[in-house]
Enzyme design. Structure first.
Site, PDB file in Angstrom:
ATOM      1  N   CYS A 114     -49.892 -28.149  10.432  1.00 34.64           N
ATOM      2  CA  CYS A 114     -49.739 -29.119  11.369  1.00 34.64           C
ATOM      3  C   CYS A 114     -50.925 -29.157  12.454  1.00 34.64           C
ATOM      4  O   CYS A 114     -51.297 -30.177  13.126  1.00 34.64           O
ATOM      5  CB  CYS A 114     -48.554 -29.081  12.160  1.00 34.64           C
ATOM      6  SG  CYS A 114     -47.342 -29.128  11.160  1.00 34.64           S
ATOM      7  N   HIS A 254     -48.518 -33.361  18.505  1.00 41.34           N
ATOM      8  CA  HIS A 254     -48.175 -33.552  17.180  1.00 41.34           C
ATOM      9  C   HIS A 254     -46.875 -33.820  16.839  1.00 41.34           C
ATOM     10  O   HIS A 254     -46.013 -33.409  17.815  1.00 41.34           O
ATOM     11  CB  HIS A 254     -48.489 -31.982  16.651  1.00 41.34           C
ATOM     12  CG  HIS A 254     -47.720 -31.837  15.256  1.00 41.34           C
ATOM     13  ND1 HIS A 254     -47.842 -32.656  14.263  1.00 41.34           N
ATOM     14  CD2 HIS A 254     -46.654 -30.687  14.886  1.00 41.34           C
ATOM     15  CE1 HIS A 254     -47.300 -32.188  13.280  1.00 41.34           C
ATOM     16  NE2 HIS A 254     -46.562 -31.008  13.611  1.00 41.34           N
ATOM     17  N   ASN A 284     -42.882 -36.423  10.462  1.00 41.27           N
ATOM     18  CA  ASN A 284     -43.929 -35.418  10.614  1.00 41.27           C
ATOM     19  C   ASN A 284     -45.009 -35.413   9.286  1.00 41.27           C
ATOM     20  O   ASN A 284     -44.340 -35.083   8.291  1.00 41.27           O
ATOM     21  CB  ASN A 284     -43.190 -34.013  10.505  1.00 41.27           C
ATOM     22  CG  ASN A 284     -44.435 -32.927  10.929  1.00 41.27           C
ATOM     23  OD1 ASN A 284     -45.453 -33.145  10.739  1.00 41.27           O
ATOM     24  ND2 ASN A 284     -43.804 -32.009  11.170  1.00 41.27           N
TER      25      ASN A 284
HETATM   26  O1  UT7 Z   1     -44.611 -29.401  12.331  1.00 35.78           O
HETATM   27  C1  UT7 Z   1     -44.682 -28.000  12.229  1.00 35.78           C
HETATM   28  C2  UT7 Z   1     -43.600 -27.448  13.051  1.00 35.78           C
HETATM   29  N1  UT7 Z   1     -42.452 -27.703  12.779  1.00 35.78           N
HETATM   30  C3  UT7 Z   1     -41.532 -27.733  13.659  1.00 35.78           C
HETATM   31  O2  UT7 Z   1     -42.087 -27.877  14.976  1.00 35.78           O
HETATM   32  C4  UT7 Z   1     -40.010 -27.948  13.489  1.00 35.78           C
HETATM   33  C5  UT7 Z   1     -39.468 -27.196  14.447  1.00 35.78           C
HETATM   34  N2  UT7 Z   1     -37.903 -27.344  14.124  1.00 35.78           N
HETATM   35  C6  UT7 Z   1     -37.203 -28.495  14.489  1.00 35.78           C
HETATM   36  O3  UT7 Z   1     -37.724 -29.519  14.794  1.00 35.78           O
HETATM   37  C7  UT7 Z   1     -35.622 -28.085  14.525  1.00 35.78           C
HETATM   38  O4  UT7 Z   1     -35.362 -26.887  14.389  1.00 35.78           O
HETATM   39  C8  UT7 Z   1     -35.038 -28.957  13.253  1.00 35.78           C
HETATM   40  C9  UT7 Z   1     -35.076 -30.312  13.450  1.00 35.78           C
HETATM   41  C10 UT7 Z   1     -35.828 -28.523  11.911  1.00 35.78           C
HETATM   42  C11 UT7 Z   1     -33.556 -28.551  13.022  1.00 35.78           C
HETATM   43  O5  UT7 Z   1     -33.066 -29.012  14.157  1.00 35.78           O
HETATM   44  P1  UT7 Z   1     -32.052 -27.865  14.965  1.00 35.78           P
HETATM   45  O6  UT7 Z   1     -31.242 -28.473  16.163  1.00 35.78           O
HETATM   46  O7  UT7 Z   1     -32.948 -26.675  15.334  1.00 35.78           O
HETATM   47  O8  UT7 Z   1     -30.819 -27.727  13.855  1.00 35.78           O
HETATM   48  P2  UT7 Z   1     -30.175 -26.281  13.271  1.00 35.78           P
HETATM   49  O9  UT7 Z   1     -31.236 -25.873  12.342  1.00 35.78           O
HETATM   50  O10 UT7 Z   1     -29.831 -25.451  14.312  1.00 35.78           O
HETATM   51  O11 UT7 Z   1     -29.013 -26.769  12.590  1.00 35.78           O
HETATM   52  C12 UT7 Z   1     -27.901 -27.215  13.265  1.00 35.78           C
HETATM   53  C13 UT7 Z   1     -26.810 -27.751  12.400  1.00 35.78           C
HETATM   54  C14 UT7 Z   1     -26.469 -26.487  11.086  1.00 35.78           C
HETATM   55  O12 UT7 Z   1     -25.193 -26.858  10.881  1.00 35.78           O
HETATM   56  P3  UT7 Z   1     -24.272 -25.785  11.480  1.00 35.78           P
HETATM   57  O13 UT7 Z   1     -24.684 -24.211  10.824  1.00 35.78           O
HETATM   58  O14 UT7 Z   1     -24.369 -25.940  12.964  1.00 35.78           O
HETATM   59  O15 UT7 Z   1     -22.818 -26.080  10.573  1.00 35.78           O
HETATM   60  C15 UT7 Z   1     -27.524 -27.363  10.041  1.00 35.78           C
HETATM   61  O16 UT7 Z   1     -26.798 -26.705   8.760  1.00 35.78           O
HETATM   62  O17 UT7 Z   1     -27.181 -28.894  11.576  1.00 35.78           O
HETATM   63  C16 UT7 Z   1     -27.344 -28.784  10.279  1.00 35.78           C
HETATM   64  N3  UT7 Z   1     -28.332 -29.509   9.537  1.00 35.78           N
HETATM   65  C17 UT7 Z   1     -28.153 -30.711   9.219  1.00 35.78           C
HETATM   66  N4  UT7 Z   1     -27.030 -31.511   9.438  1.00 35.78           N
HETATM   67  C18 UT7 Z   1     -27.229 -32.837   9.099  1.00 35.78           C
HETATM   68  C19 UT7 Z   1     -29.531 -28.859   9.351  1.00 35.78           C
HETATM   69  N5  UT7 Z   1     -30.070 -29.957   8.634  1.00 35.78           N
HETATM   70  C20 UT7 Z   1     -29.328 -31.154   8.809  1.00 35.78           C
HETATM   71  C21 UT7 Z   1     -29.528 -32.373   8.298  1.00 35.78           C
HETATM   72  N6  UT7 Z   1     -28.426 -33.386   8.444  1.00 35.78           N
HETATM   73  N7  UT7 Z   1     -30.695 -32.836   7.919  1.00 35.78           N
END
Ligand code: UT7
Length: 334
Positions: A114, A254, A284
């Protein structure tokens, strides 16, 4: 000292729009989750068979050349920030120079995920500043759809395809790239990466079966590092150059996650109306996000505007570039 000015911008996104609702037919997700956690509503996907990253670059660079009124043979150097080149080798830059007829240029790809565009921008600017070259094209682009697992809801909803290009030329005044701070920390390499396909794990039936050629991300870990590091480095370039928040015209962060962008603006003391966003339309696009912001918002930029560009990504890699804009963008409004 000669400064490297951005004198033209080109961009390209594929026609096909994949909405959150369409993704919800493929994986267990929904528009509400994707929108609230990331800010993304839709992304573009390059679906035409036989079309690759170089084809997107060609579109962006040809637009840039048209806008600047110059021919491809005038390009001295073309640097492509990407992790999804057409082939492992030769580089996408090499292929693009052939496709556009940049007969007098050499080029190479730069892999910083990125941060690919800002790493390439800083690198390209050196060739102008030393007086070595007069026209350097810097590209940031990715075709993420080729390395996404559309059965993995934690990654496939985030990324999209597209990118853009800028032309660097010697500045006629003090405008252009003023400063940059770039960082990398390889201890973060296993939190956002493509495990197989390189020399560590060459392709085998087993790597395919285990889906190791797709992006894997530990989202929360990357999020925590991104929030802290992108914000820190953006504040650092301000203090290093005695810039107050009132001096900053625009922040171009970004486009990985709306919340990371807001944290960066906040740390810089900027109101969010100075922060440019288009994640809702493209998701992204990895190295593509920053040039796509420049392309989408070019018409807002005025000569002398102070623009801070910041990124964080896989590697980990991150950094920031301070650009003093060199021309009136309103003539090119999309
Ligand atoms: O560009 C390069 C750098 N990358 C980044 O900067 C990305 C950084 N990370 C993020 O932006 C975020 O961590 C994400 C958008 C990837 C994920 O968001 P989050 O708020 O950190 O969610 P999480 O991984 O903590 O997951 C929360 C819940 C989980 O369920 P439980 O365990 O709480 O039941 C996941 O399984 O959301 C669930 N989940 C989803 N639910 C619906 C994960 N992906 C999805 C999805 N749809 N697509």
């Amino acid at each position: 000292m000669i400064k490297a000015a951005i004198t033209a911008v080109g961009g390209y996104v594929p026609d096909f729009v994949m909405t959150n609702d369409e993704l919800a037919k493929l994986v267990d997700t929904n528009d509400e989750w994707i929108t609230s956690r990331t800010g993304i509503k839709e992304r573009r996907i390059l679906r035409e068979p036989g079309k690759a990253t170089s084809d997107m670059i060609v579109m962006a660079v040809e637009e840039l050349l048209r806008k600047r009124g110059i021919g491809a043979e005038e390009i001295d150097l073309l640097i492509v920030g990407t992790i999804t080149g057409d082939l492992i080798f030769p580089s996408a830059a090499n292929i693009v120079c052939d496709k556009i007829g940049a007969k007098n240029a050499w080029g190479y790809d730069l892999a910083a995920a990125c941060s690919g565009f800002i790493f390439a921008l800083a690198t390209g600017s050196q060739f102008i500043e030393t007086g070595r070259y007069k026209k350097v094209v810097v590209v940031g682009v990715d075709k993420m759809s080729t390395i996404l697992n559309y059965e993995d809801r934690t990654t496939c909803v985030i990324f999209g395809d597209g990118g853009g290009a800028v032309l660097l030329e010697p500045s006629e005044d003090d405008c252009g790239i003023q400063d940059f701070i770039l960082k990398s920390d390889g201890s973060g390499r296993n939190y956002l990466y493509q495990p197989a396909g390189g020399s560590l794990m060459p392709p085998t039936h087993e790597t395919i079966d285990k889906k190791l050629h797709y992006v894997q991300q530990e989202g929360q870990t990357v999020f925590k590092h991104a929030v802290v590091n992108m914000a820190e480095v953006s504040a650092e370039i301000m203090s290093k150059n005695n810039l107050q928040s009132s001096d900053i015209t625009w922040l171009l962060p970004h486009q990985a996650n709306k919340r990371i962008c807001e944290a960066t603006a906040n740390r810089m003391g900027l109101s969010t109306d100075k922060m440019l966003m288009n994640i809702q339309r493209y998701g992204n696009t990895t190295a593509g996000t920053i040039p796509l912001l420049l392309w989408d918002y070019e018409k807002l930029f005025k000569k002398g505007d102070n623009i801070i560009i910041s990124a964080f990504g896989g590697g980990f890699t991150w950094g920031t570039v301070w650009v003093k804009w060199a021309y009136d963008g309103s003539q090119y409004g999309k």
